[in-house]
Write an enzyme that holds these catalytic residues in place. Structure first.
Site, PDB file in Angstrom:
ATOM      1  N   GLY A 117     -43.991  47.847 -17.315  1.00 49.76           N
ATOM      2  CA  GLY A 117     -44.352  48.220 -18.916  1.00 49.76           C
ATOM      3  C   GLY A 117     -43.924  50.104 -18.852  1.00 49.76           C
ATOM      4  O   GLY A 117     -44.952  50.307 -19.451  1.00 49.76           O
ATOM      5  N   GLY A 159     -42.234  52.172 -19.720  1.00 52.54           N
ATOM      6  CA  GLY A 159     -41.596  53.194 -20.854  1.00 52.54           C
ATOM      7  C   GLY A 159     -43.032  52.956 -21.300  1.00 52.54           C
ATOM      8  O   GLY A 159     -42.886  53.941 -22.218  1.00 52.54           O
ATOM      9  N   GLY A 160     -43.991  52.840 -21.741  1.00 44.89           N
ATOM     10  CA  GLY A 160     -44.695  52.080 -22.403  1.00 44.89           C
ATOM     11  C   GLY A 160     -46.285  53.466 -22.163  1.00 44.89           C
ATOM     12  O   GLY A 160     -46.240  53.769 -21.474  1.00 44.89           O
ATOM     13  N   MET A 201     -49.135  53.772 -20.818  1.00 49.68           N
ATOM     14  CA  MET A 201     -49.616  53.078 -19.775  1.00 49.68           C
ATOM     15  C   MET A 201     -48.947  53.639 -19.169  1.00 49.68           C
ATOM     16  O   MET A 201     -48.891  53.895 -17.548  1.00 49.68           O
ATOM     17  CB  MET A 201     -50.408  52.013 -19.876  1.00 49.68           C
ATOM     18  N   HIS A 203     -59.941  51.870 -31.176  1.00 53.23           N
ATOM     19  CA  HIS A 203     -58.389  53.212 -30.417  1.00 53.23           C
ATOM     20  C   HIS A 203     -58.246  52.997 -31.274  1.00 53.23           C
ATOM     21  O   HIS A 203     -58.252  53.048 -32.209  1.00 53.23           O
ATOM     22  CB  HIS A 203     -58.173  51.179 -29.439  1.00 53.23           C
ATOM     23  N   LYS A 262     -52.839  49.285 -30.769  1.00 52.53           N
ATOM     24  CA  LYS A 262     -53.034  48.707 -30.041  1.00 52.53           C
ATOM     25  C   LYS A 262     -53.275  47.665 -31.183  1.00 52.53           C
ATOM     26  O   LYS A 262     -53.347  46.999 -32.252  1.00 52.53           O
ATOM     27  CB  LYS A 262     -54.709  49.113 -29.981  1.00 52.53           C
ATOM     28  N   GLY A 292     -59.788  44.224 -24.518  1.00 55.99           N
ATOM     29  CA  GLY A 292     -59.894  43.031 -23.245  1.00 55.99           C
ATOM     30  C   GLY A 292     -61.394  43.900 -22.942  1.00 55.99           C
ATOM     31  O   GLY A 292     -62.544  42.973 -22.537  1.00 55.99           O
ATOM     32  N   THR A 293     -61.835  44.946 -23.152  1.00 53.59           N
ATOM     33  CA  THR A 293     -62.428  45.776 -22.846  1.00 53.59           C
ATOM     34  C   THR A 293     -64.402  45.404 -23.477  1.00 53.59           C
ATOM     35  O   THR A 293     -65.501  45.010 -23.049  1.00 53.59           O
ATOM     36  CB  THR A 293     -63.217  47.510 -22.909  1.00 53.59           C
TER      37      THR A 293
HETATM   38  N1  LIG Z   1     -56.545  47.628 -17.775  1.00 56.80           N
HETATM   39  C1  LIG Z   1     -56.831  48.946 -18.556  1.00 56.80           C
HETATM   40  O1  LIG Z   1     -57.542  50.201 -18.007  1.00 56.80           O
HETATM   41  C2  LIG Z   1     -55.914  49.253 -19.739  1.00 56.80           C
HETATM   42  C3  LIG Z   1     -55.464  48.128 -20.582  1.00 56.80           C
HETATM   43  N2  LIG Z   1     -54.402  48.309 -20.918  1.00 56.80           N
HETATM   44  C4  LIG Z   1     -53.117  47.264 -22.189  1.00 56.80           C
HETATM   45  O2  LIG Z   1     -52.711  47.738 -21.495  1.00 56.80           O
HETATM   46  C5  LIG Z   1     -51.411  47.002 -22.117  1.00 56.80           C
HETATM   47  C6  LIG Z   1     -50.216  48.228 -22.381  1.00 56.80           C
HETATM   48  O3  LIG Z   1     -50.681  49.299 -23.237  1.00 56.80           O
HETATM   49  P1  LIG Z   1     -49.590  50.434 -24.297  1.00 56.80           P
HETATM   50  O4  LIG Z   1     -48.905  50.879 -22.589  1.00 56.80           O
HETATM   51  O5  LIG Z   1     -51.049  51.263 -24.452  1.00 56.80           O
HETATM   52  O6  LIG Z   1     -48.621  49.247 -24.505  1.00 56.80           O
HETATM   53  P2  LIG Z   1     -47.565  49.965 -24.275  1.00 56.80           P
HETATM   54  O7  LIG Z   1     -46.790  48.839 -25.672  1.00 56.80           O
HETATM   55  O8  LIG Z   1     -46.891  51.070 -25.291  1.00 56.80           O
HETATM   56  O9  LIG Z   1     -46.805  49.168 -23.408  1.00 56.80           O
HETATM   57  C7  LIG Z   1     -46.952  48.458 -23.142  1.00 56.80           C
HETATM   58  C8  LIG Z   1     -44.792  48.621 -22.659  1.00 56.80           C
HETATM   59  O10 LIG Z   1     -44.271  46.641 -22.082  1.00 56.80           O
HETATM   60  C9  LIG Z   1     -43.496  46.973 -22.756  1.00 56.80           C
HETATM   61  N3  LIG Z   1     -42.538  45.616 -22.384  1.00 56.80           N
HETATM   62  C10 LIG Z   1     -42.319  44.250 -23.566  1.00 56.80           C
HETATM   63  N4  LIG Z   1     -42.087  43.136 -22.828  1.00 56.80           N
HETATM   64  C11 LIG Z   1     -42.058  43.031 -21.979  1.00 56.80           C
HETATM   65  C12 LIG Z   1     -41.514  42.784 -20.569  1.00 56.80           C
HETATM   66  N5  LIG Z   1     -41.010  41.702 -20.575  1.00 56.80           N
HETATM   67  N6  LIG Z   1     -41.293  43.186 -19.229  1.00 56.80           N
HETATM   68  C13 LIG Z   1     -41.780  44.417 -18.895  1.00 56.80           C
HETATM   69  N7  LIG Z   1     -41.943  45.688 -20.117  1.00 56.80           N
HETATM   70  C14 LIG Z   1     -42.626  45.229 -21.677  1.00 56.80           C
HETATM   71  C15 LIG Z   1     -43.083  47.499 -24.409  1.00 56.80           C
HETATM   72  O11 LIG Z   1     -42.106  47.328 -24.387  1.00 56.80           O
HETATM   73  P3  LIG Z   1     -42.135  47.830 -26.073  1.00 56.80           P
HETATM   74  O12 LIG Z   1     -42.363  48.465 -26.458  1.00 56.80           O
HETATM   75  O13 LIG Z   1     -40.223  47.523 -26.379  1.00 56.80           O
HETATM   76  O14 LIG Z   1     -42.207  45.741 -26.660  1.00 56.80           O
HETATM   77  C16 LIG Z   1     -43.643  48.948 -23.777  1.00 56.80           C
HETATM   78  O15 LIG Z   1     -43.001  49.822 -23.530  1.00 56.80           O
HETATM   79  C17 LIG Z   1     -51.908  46.925 -23.235  1.00 56.80           C
HETATM   80  O16 LIG Z   1     -52.590  45.130 -23.019  1.00 56.80           O
HETATM   81  C18 LIG Z   1     -53.489  47.051 -23.003  1.00 56.80           C
HETATM   82  O17 LIG Z   1     -54.532  46.587 -23.815  1.00 56.80           O
HETATM   83  C19 LIG Z   1     -54.446  49.641 -21.842  1.00 56.80           C
HETATM   84  C20 LIG Z   1     -55.329  50.777 -21.430  1.00 56.80           C
HETATM   85  C21 LIG Z   1     -56.063  50.712 -20.165  1.00 56.80           C
HETATM   86  O1  LIG Z   2     -54.904  49.088 -25.581  1.00 56.27           O
HETATM   87  C1  LIG Z   2     -55.678  49.904 -25.365  1.00 56.27           C
HETATM   88  O2  LIG Z   2     -55.050  51.689 -25.333  1.00 56.27           O
HETATM   89  C2  LIG Z   2     -56.837  49.823 -23.987  1.00 56.27           C
HETATM   90  N1  LIG Z   2     -56.216  47.949 -23.992  1.00 56.27           N
HETATM   91  C3  LIG Z   2     -58.149  48.582 -23.309  1.00 56.27           C
HETATM   92  C4  LIG Z   2     -58.731  47.437 -23.689  1.00 56.27           C
HETATM   93  O3  LIG Z   2     -58.530  46.487 -24.734  1.00 56.27           O
HETATM   94  O4  LIG Z   2     -60.001  47.276 -23.639  1.00 56.27           O
HETATM   95  C5  LIG Z   2     -58.662  49.607 -22.339  1.00 56.27           C
HETATM   96  C6  LIG Z   2     -58.130  50.544 -22.997  1.00 56.27           C
HETATM   97  O5  LIG Z   2     -60.064  50.211 -23.758  1.00 56.27           O
HETATM   98  C7  LIG Z   2     -57.304  50.655 -23.698  1.00 56.27           C
END
Ligand SMILES: NC(=O)C1=CN([C@@H]2O[C@H](COP(=O)(O)OP(=O)(O)OC[C@H]3O[C@@H](n4cnc5c(N)ncnc54)[C@H](OP(=O)(O)O)[C@@H]3O)[C@@H](O)[C@H]2O)C=CC1
Ligand SMILES: O=C(O)C1=N[C@H](C(=O)O)C[C@H](O)C1
Length: 260
Positions: free
Chosen positions: A9, A11-12, A14, A149, A153, A159-160
């Site tokens: 992921g 390019g996203g 995170m 958030h 989102k 999830g938190t």
């Molecule tokens: N545990 C923690 O502390 C945290 C958890 N999160 C969670 O992390 C996840 C990602 O968040 P965030 O970065 O904001 O979301 P984004 O949408 O910015 O990033 C997710 C990335 O994954 C890509 N993606 C989709 N399908 C695939 C695949 N099959 N293989 C590889 N990459 C893929 C997306 O592409 P595309 O955009 O083109 O679909 C995108 O670039 C969420 O579920 C969020 O809730 C976030 C922050 C903290």
């Molecule tokens: O999507 C987010 O941005 C975040 N997702 C996680 C969650 O679903 O709890 C963690 C954080 O709060 C940011």
């Protein structure tokens, strides 16, 4: 020992924050980075000859640990990549169902897997405090979990919020499924005694706010956490990945990393 981290992921939001956190940290390097096939960032340079690719398996073979912040739909192929390369895996993706958690559990018999909805120290400490408060305060104290958030989102509750509600339910000694009240709407929405309510707000660029409210007649206690930026989560993810490197097969959480 330097730990090679593969970023899924990449390019996203995170993924990009984790690339920066790895660059800023000692004892870790980027093993590789993958995105979904067809993503506009494929081929983007990460320095030297390394580019973002569409193949999580190739990344796993060049990494000690993968870090997955993608979508629930990508979980299976990310787990397969880790299992195929016998590579450890940190899963930060949220919105996972019971079936996803079962698949994770199975994979953890063969490789080290750390799954967490939140990599920050503050939230994991908060969960411990919530459990303690829920156990100490009887059902005269209503528990409500409120989260806010950013507008992008996709999953709700966060999830938190679920992690914090689970902690409260554990404190109350009952499964969350029997206590949770999610998304109240309409004329028959009065709370049940002992329920754990959950509400989600979305807007702007909020990185992640969580309040656990304990409300009784005449007084209210709020246990609260605010993440000021994604850097906090990215640093926590890198710390978790480093900790997981070389660990035996098993299912781990941030509590193990942080010693809570
Ligand atoms: N545990 C923690 O502390 C945290 C958890 N999160 C969670 O992390 C996840 C990602 O968040 P965030 O970065 O904001 O979301 P984004 O949408 O910015 O990033 C997710 C990335 O994954 C890509 N993606 C989709 N399908 C695939 C695949 N099959 N293989 C590889 N990459 C893929 C997306 O592409 P595309 O955009 O083109 O679909 C995108 O670039 C969420 O579920 C969020 O809730 C976030 C922050 C903290
Ligand atoms: O999507 C987010 O941005 C975040 N997702 C996680 C969650 O679903 O709890 C963690 C954080 O709060 C940011």
């Amino acid at each position: 020992m330097t730990s090679r981290i593969g970023i899924l992921g990449a390019g996203g939001r995170m993924g990009r924050a984790i690339i920066e956190a790895v660059r800023a940290s000692d004892g870790v390097t980027i093993g590789g980075a993958a995105e979904r096939p067809g993503h506009p960032c494929l081929g983007e340079s990460l320095g030297g000859t390394m580019t973002i690719c569409g193949n999580p398996s190739a990344v796993a073979h060049n990494s000690d640990v993968l870090v997955d912040f993608t979508t629930p739909d990508a979980l299976k192929s990310n787990l397969d990549a880790a299992l195929g390369a016998k590579c450890a895996l940190v899963i930060g993706t949220t919105g996972l169902t019971g079936a996803h958690l079962e698949t994770i559990d199975q994979a953890s018999r063969d490789i080290a897997v750390l799954q967490t909805a939140n990599t920050s120290l503050g939230v994991n400490m908060l969960a411990a405090l919530v459990m303690k408060a829920a156990a100490a305060l009887d059902t005269d104290w209503d528990i409500e979990v409120v989260e806010m958030h950013h507008r992008h989102k996709v999953d709700a509750p966060s999830g938190t919020a679920l992690l914090l509600a689970e902690a409260a339910a554990k404190g109350r000694g009952s499964p969350l499924a029997s206590l949770a009240e999610r998304g109240r709407d309409g004329p028959d929405s009065q709370r049940r005694t002992g329920a754990i309510g959950m509400a989600s707000l979305r807007g702007g660029s909020v990185a992640g706010d969580h309040d656990v409210i304990f409300a009784a007649e005449g007084e209210r206690m709020v246990l609260s956490h605010k993440a000021e930026s994604r850097e906090t989560f990215a640093r926590g993810a890198v710390r978790a990945a480093r900790w997981l490197t070389g660990k035996p097969a098993g299912l781990y959480t941030m509590k193990d990393v942080l010693g809570l």
